[in-house]
Design a protein around this motif. Structure first.
Motif, mmCIF file in Angstrom:
data_model
loop_
_atom_site.group_PDB
_atom_site.id
_atom_site.type_symbol
_atom_site.label_atom_id
_atom_site.label_comp_id
_atom_site.label_asym_id
_atom_site.label_seq_id
_atom_site.Cartn_x
_atom_site.Cartn_y
_atom_site.Cartn_z
ATOM 1 N N ALA A 1 0.834 -1.203 0.000
ATOM 2 C CA ALA A 1 0.000 0.000 0.000
ATOM 3 C C ALA A 1 0.869 1.255 0.000
ATOM 4 C CB ALA A 1 -0.920 -0.013 1.215
ATOM 5 N N LEU A 2 1.943 1.201 0.780
ATOM 6 C CA LEU A 2 2.826 2.378 0.850
ATOM 7 C C LEU A 2 3.554 2.592 -0.476
ATOM 8 C CD1 LEU A 2 4.251 1.994 4.468
ATOM 9 C CD2 LEU A 2 2.443 3.500 3.648
ATOM 10 N N TYR A 3 3.947 1.511 -1.102
ATOM 11 C CA TYR A 3 4.605 1.640 -2.407
ATOM 12 C C TYR A 3 3.666 2.333 -3.397
ATOM 13 C CZ TYR A 3 8.071 -1.730 -0.733
ATOM 14 O OH TYR A 3 9.046 -2.379 -0.026
ATOM 15 N N LYS A 4 2.420 1.964 -3.301
ATOM 16 C CA LYS A 4 1.440 2.557 -4.222
ATOM 17 C C LYS A 4 1.371 4.068 -4.008
ATOM 18 C CE LYS A 4 -2.771 2.309 -6.558
ATOM 19 N NZ LYS A 4 -2.469 3.714 -6.814
ATOM 20 N N ILE A 5 1.339 4.476 -2.753
ATOM 21 C CA ILE A 5 1.296 5.910 -2.464
ATOM 22 C C ILE A 5 2.525 6.612 -3.025
ATOM 23 C CG2 ILE A 5 1.467 7.605 -0.609
ATOM 24 C CD1 ILE A 5 -0.347 5.927 1.035
ATOM 25 N N MET A 6 3.664 5.964 -2.841
ATOM 26 C CA MET A 6 4.904 6.562 -3.329
ATOM 27 C C MET A 6 4.867 6.709 -4.849
ATOM 28 S SD MET A 6 7.731 7.855 -2.548
ATOM 29 C CE MET A 6 8.102 7.408 -0.858
ATOM 30 N N GLN A 7 4.278 5.723 -5.498
ATOM 31 C CA GLN A 7 4.195 5.781 -6.954
ATOM 32 C C GLN A 7 3.302 6.950 -7.394
ATOM 33 O OE1 GLN A 7 3.083 2.060 -8.792
ATOM 34 N NE2 GLN A 7 2.469 3.118 -10.678
ATOM 35 N N ASP A 8 2.191 7.118 -6.700
ATOM 36 C CA ASP A 8 1.320 8.250 -7.005
ATOM 37 C C ASP A 8 2.076 9.559 -6.848
ATOM 38 O OD1 ASP A 8 -0.611 6.412 -7.411
ATOM 39 O OD2 ASP A 8 -1.699 6.772 -5.555
ATOM 40 N N ALA B 1 14.069 8.935 -2.944
ATOM 41 C CA ALA B 1 15.321 9.537 -3.412
ATOM 42 C C ALA B 1 15.268 9.759 -4.915
ATOM 43 C CB ALA B 1 16.503 8.649 -3.028
ATOM 44 N N VAL B 2 14.682 8.797 -5.613
ATOM 45 C CA VAL B 2 14.552 8.939 -7.065
ATOM 46 C C VAL B 2 13.682 10.147 -7.409
ATOM 47 C CG1 VAL B 2 13.597 7.882 -9.144
ATOM 48 C CG2 VAL B 2 14.920 6.501 -7.541
ATOM 49 N N VAL B 3 12.560 10.258 -6.698
ATOM 50 C CA VAL B 3 11.656 11.389 -6.946
ATOM 51 C C VAL B 3 12.376 12.712 -6.697
ATOM 52 C CG1 VAL B 3 9.554 12.542 -6.191
ATOM 53 C CG2 VAL B 3 9.597 10.063 -6.402
ATOM 54 N N ILE B 4 13.097 12.750 -5.580
ATOM 55 C CA ILE B 4 13.820 13.981 -5.254
ATOM 56 C C ILE B 4 14.834 14.320 -6.330
ATOM 57 C CG2 ILE B 4 15.484 14.989 -3.645
ATOM 58 C CD1 ILE B 4 14.057 13.554 -1.400
ATOM 59 N N GLU B 5 15.522 13.301 -6.766
ATOM 60 C CA GLU B 5 16.537 13.513 -7.794
ATOM 61 C C GLU B 5 15.909 14.030 -9.090
ATOM 62 O OE1 GLU B 5 20.801 11.258 -7.934
ATOM 63 O OE2 GLU B 5 18.957 10.145 -7.604
ATOM 64 N N GLU C 1 4.824 14.295 -9.223
ATOM 65 C CA GLU C 1 6.056 15.046 -9.487
ATOM 66 C C GLU C 1 6.291 15.147 -10.986
ATOM 67 O OE1 GLU C 1 9.861 16.098 -10.581
ATOM 68 O OE2 GLU C 1 8.619 16.767 -8.912
ATOM 69 N N GLU C 2 5.979 14.077 -11.702
ATOM 70 C CA GLU C 2 6.206 14.102 -13.149
ATOM 71 C C GLU C 2 5.321 15.137 -13.832
ATOM 72 O OE1 GLU C 2 5.650 10.030 -14.088
ATOM 73 O OE2 GLU C 2 7.755 9.499 -13.757
ATOM 74 N N LYS C 3 4.200 15.413 -13.200
ATOM 75 C CA LYS C 3 3.340 16.466 -13.745
ATOM 76 C C LYS C 3 3.836 17.840 -13.304
ATOM 77 C CE LYS C 3 -0.822 13.607 -13.706
ATOM 78 N NZ LYS C 3 -1.789 13.224 -12.660
ATOM 79 N N GLY C 4 4.919 17.886 -12.560
ATOM 80 C CA GLY C 4 5.506 19.157 -12.178
ATOM 81 C C GLY C 4 4.872 19.795 -10.960
ATOM 82 N N GLU C 5 4.061 19.044 -10.241
ATOM 83 C CA GLU C 5 3.429 19.626 -9.063
ATOM 84 C C GLU C 5 4.407 19.661 -7.894
ATOM 85 O OE1 GLU C 5 0.154 17.085 -8.351
ATOM 86 O OE2 GLU C 5 -0.721 17.349 -10.339
ATOM 87 N N SER C 6 4.177 20.593 -6.992
ATOM 88 C CA SER C 6 4.931 20.577 -5.750
ATOM 89 C C SER C 6 4.391 19.422 -4.913
ATOM 90 C CB SER C 6 4.745 21.890 -5.005
ATOM 91 O OG SER C 6 5.359 21.798 -3.741
#
Lengths: 216, 216
Positions: free
Chosen positions: A72-79, A139-143, A84-89
């Motif tokens: 479930a947590l992985y799913k949230i992280m994926q969302d 970390a990937v998202v942050i990067e 982020e890919e849409k450029g949202e904060s």
DNA sequence: CCTTTCGGCGTACAAGTGTGCGCCATAATA
DNA sequence: TATTATGGCGCACACTTGTACGCCGAAAGG
């Protein structure tokens, strides 16, 4: 509820009943360690010995619960990553989603928190693995964000670790709070994240700023 | 070891033996919940029923342990405050002292961590109280430093909360690590603290910096 | 000195524990 | 249709658990 026909379905159904029983009993008051096989069986509505048709022992049950919570947590992280890919904060959104998940799945999430520092080394390690994986993903998202905004951090993994730790432990400690205080707690969490994120960014980017601010 | 003469001394001695026994047994593998009165008594070298001459029940034992651990942490915090009063930069020093305390008192500290998210609400609350008190004290130290350096933060208590959470949970998760990795873990902790601290400071102090850094 | 206090112990009991064994009914398979 | 595989059950066993009760020896206090 639904009356299953095939045997595999039937088995899956009682398996889920067992897991649900364990979660329920744990959130009454118990931790996993003080939870007996017989107790779970009774709650699930099966004979104690029938338990073994589904899990070799209680530890295996715990691992199954950890995996479910982790998924479930992985799913949230994926969302979050997609946002982020849409450029949202991402900070507010991610925290809001995460907290609402915590509240909705309080019982299961609490199990994670309890056993993260619990008694079984095997379970502890399993949870640590989940948290590590979440850290890696964050970390990937942050990067990604750093690259997009053409900034860099000393170590995205470290920042991710700090954020995951804060959100996990503070977040969990707030799900028992009255609804009236939840909003404030959420704001505080966002503040923490921003502070970590921003501080790290500043630290890496501007050496002269470092002297200016830290050494006044 | 020392053979006591007075009766009160004798009593105090076995009381300590009981507490030591509980700590030892818990760090073998168990959590407090899966720790039985009889087990503790055997380890302490007394009859099961003698336990009641010292504690009303197991919960009271747990509270005694929490208080003992809390007192040690308060002492560390006080040392940190005194260091600050001498004008030293506190992050590295405080982390070093804290981690060395964690390592030296691993068993007892681990009890705190386990039961912080454990099964007994009473114990949980007691630990939360300790952590809140630590947060309060740290907030004072932060405020002192801010005043001395003529800076201000949005909310010292929030920063203190974030720092305490990080140090407590990450710190504890590292005491099992091999000695070779401890130094790196400590450095990471200091980095986290700096990031939080600095980020919060920057957030509060410089609106123009905020735009400059965050919005590029 | 005599009396009281008290930490410690042994016994006992009812309740709860994990789990091995073998039986049963029935879905799945041949 | 005949056979097998499987999920579920009851029984039984050897433990462990918390704790009530009463006795004992020695320190504390008169």
């Amino acid at each position: 509820m639904t009356e299953p026909q095939t045997r595999a379905e039937q088995k899956q159904q009682t398996r889920e009943a067992i897991m649900a029983a364990a979660i329920k009993r744990m959130n009454d008051d118990k931790g996993f360690s003080s939870l007996s096989l017989r107790e779970v069986a009774k709650e699930a509505g099966i004979a104690p010995t029938s338990f073994y048709r589904h899990f070799e022992n209680m530890e295996e049950l715990a691992l199954a619960l950890v995996n479910e919570a982790g998924a479930a947590l992985y799913k949230i992280m994926q969302d979050t990553r997609e946002a982020e890919e849409k450029g949202e904060s991402i900070a507010e959104g991610a925290v809001a989603v995460c907290m609402s998940h915590f509240r909705a799945n309080g019982p299961l999430v609490r199990v994670l928190a309890r056993e993260a520092t619990g008694n079984s080394p095997i379970i502890r390690r399993a949870i640590q693995k989940v948290l590590n994986e979440l850290t890696r993903q964050l970390a990937v998202v942050i990067e990604m964000e750093m690259k997009r905004r053409q900034r860099n951090l000393t170590n995205p993994t470290w920042i991710a670790e700090a954020i995951i730790t804060i959100v996990f432990y503070i977040g969990i400690s707030t799900i028992d709070l009255p609804a009236s205080k939840q909003a404030e707690a959420e704001k505080r969490l966002v503040h923490h994240i921003r502070a970590i994120y921003w501080g790290a960014e500043a630290m890496a980017n501007t050496q002269h700023l470092e002297r200016q601010i830290m050494l006044g």
